[in-house]
Design a protein around this motif. Structure first.
Motif, mmCIF file in Angstrom:
data_model
loop_
_atom_site.group_PDB
_atom_site.id
_atom_site.type_symbol
_atom_site.label_atom_id
_atom_site.label_comp_id
_atom_site.label_asym_id
_atom_site.label_seq_id
_atom_site.Cartn_x
_atom_site.Cartn_y
_atom_site.Cartn_z
ATOM 1 N N ALA A 24 0.514 -1.515 0.104
ATOM 2 C CA ALA A 24 0.289 0.344 0.178
ATOM 3 C C ALA A 24 0.873 1.395 0.779
ATOM 4 C CB ALA A 24 -0.837 -0.092 1.218
ATOM 5 N N SER A 25 0.354 2.167 -0.259
ATOM 6 C CA SER A 25 1.086 3.828 -0.774
ATOM 7 C C SER A 25 0.088 4.626 -0.549
ATOM 8 C CB SER A 25 2.118 3.983 -1.872
ATOM 9 O OG SER A 25 1.082 4.329 -2.826
ATOM 10 N N GLY A 26 0.694 5.504 0.084
ATOM 11 C CA GLY A 26 -0.496 6.946 0.431
ATOM 12 C C GLY A 26 -1.577 6.511 2.566
ATOM 13 N N PHE A 27 -1.792 5.110 2.422
ATOM 14 C CA PHE A 27 -2.213 4.463 3.341
ATOM 15 C C PHE A 27 -1.632 4.112 3.759
ATOM 16 C CE2 PHE A 27 -4.395 1.331 2.417
ATOM 17 C CZ PHE A 27 -4.431 1.116 0.624
ATOM 18 N N THR A 28 -2.085 2.846 5.510
ATOM 19 C CA THR A 28 -1.403 2.454 6.314
ATOM 20 C C THR A 28 -2.886 1.483 6.573
ATOM 21 O OG1 THR A 28 -0.922 4.315 7.974
ATOM 22 C CG2 THR A 28 -1.081 1.958 8.763
ATOM 23 N N LEU A 29 -1.472 -0.097 5.874
ATOM 24 C CA LEU A 29 -2.363 -0.952 4.963
ATOM 25 C C LEU A 29 -2.789 -1.343 6.638
ATOM 26 C CD1 LEU A 29 -3.080 -2.877 3.004
ATOM 27 C CD2 LEU A 29 -1.063 -3.446 3.067
ATOM 28 N N GLU A 30 -2.649 -1.457 7.992
ATOM 29 C CA GLU A 30 -2.629 -2.462 9.183
ATOM 30 C C GLU A 30 -4.345 -1.571 9.532
ATOM 31 O OE1 GLU A 30 -0.585 -1.298 12.069
ATOM 32 O OE2 GLU A 30 -0.607 0.620 12.605
ATOM 33 N N ASN A 31 -4.446 -1.165 8.699
ATOM 34 C CA ASN A 31 -5.924 -0.818 9.552
ATOM 35 C C ASN A 31 -6.596 -1.215 8.275
ATOM 36 O OD1 ASN A 31 -5.049 1.345 11.497
ATOM 37 N ND2 ASN A 31 -5.303 2.542 10.039
ATOM 38 N N TYR A 32 -6.441 -2.115 7.685
ATOM 39 C CA TYR A 32 -7.406 -2.534 6.257
ATOM 40 C C TYR A 32 -7.495 -4.378 6.599
ATOM 41 C CZ TYR A 32 -7.766 1.721 4.065
ATOM 42 O OH TYR A 32 -8.134 3.242 3.932
ATOM 43 N N ALA A 33 -8.274 -4.925 6.386
ATOM 44 C CA ALA A 33 -8.437 -6.116 5.883
ATOM 45 C C ALA A 33 -8.384 -6.459 4.305
ATOM 46 C CB ALA A 33 -9.417 -6.591 5.873
ATOM 47 N N ILE A 34 -7.785 -7.573 3.885
ATOM 48 C CA ILE A 34 -7.337 -7.686 2.470
ATOM 49 C C ILE A 34 -7.406 -8.822 1.672
ATOM 50 C CG2 ILE A 34 -4.977 -7.617 1.312
ATOM 51 C CD1 ILE A 34 -5.346 -4.997 2.470
ATOM 52 N N GLY A 35 -8.035 -8.859 0.787
ATOM 53 C CA GLY A 35 -8.484 -9.974 0.101
ATOM 54 C C GLY A 35 -7.137 -10.060 -1.176
#
Length: 125
Positions: A24-35
């Motif tokens: 991810a760029s521009g945001f923090t991936l740890e706040n997101y679920a990923i599929g």
């Protein structure tokens, strides 16, 4: 600019392995679920695997269970899809997607907030 970038695709022989990355760029991936989703030529897109924000919940489609492993490294803002024992049916364009928030990761493409451009995986002898 908020974006997801997949990498790691390529051509591999049946039985081989690849590791896909979703950064991810521009945001923090740890706040997101990923599929992870894939689309083979002439077929509908299907969900392959997904992981919750905390990595406490990980799901796989039956066809990849025992062969694919999804993990995340929040320090690197990256999620990895390790794919082993690849076969020709795994060929397709692989996409990662991010969904904001806690809880179980979504199963449907449209439930995600961001999508990458995809990386091609070709399994062929």
């Amino acid at each position: 600019q908020l974006q997801l970038v997949e990498s790691g695709g390529g051509l591999v022989q049946p039985g081989g392995s690849l590791r896909l990355s979703c950064t991810a760029s521009g945001f923090t991936l740890e706040n997101y679920a990923i599929g992870w989703f894939r689309q083979a030529p002439g077929k509908e897109r299907e969900g392959v695997s997904c992981i919750s924000r905390s990595a406490g919940s990980t799901k796989y489609v039956d066809s990849v269970k025992g062969r694919f492993t999804l993990s995340r490294d929040n320090a690197k803002n990256t999620v990895y899809l390790q794919m082993n024992s690849l076969n020709c049916e795994d060929t397709g364009v692989y996409y990662c997607a991010a969904s904001y928030g806690p809880g179980s990761p979504p199963s449907e493409w449209d439930e995600y907030d961001f999508w990458g451009q995809g990386t091609q995986v070709t399994v062929s002898s």
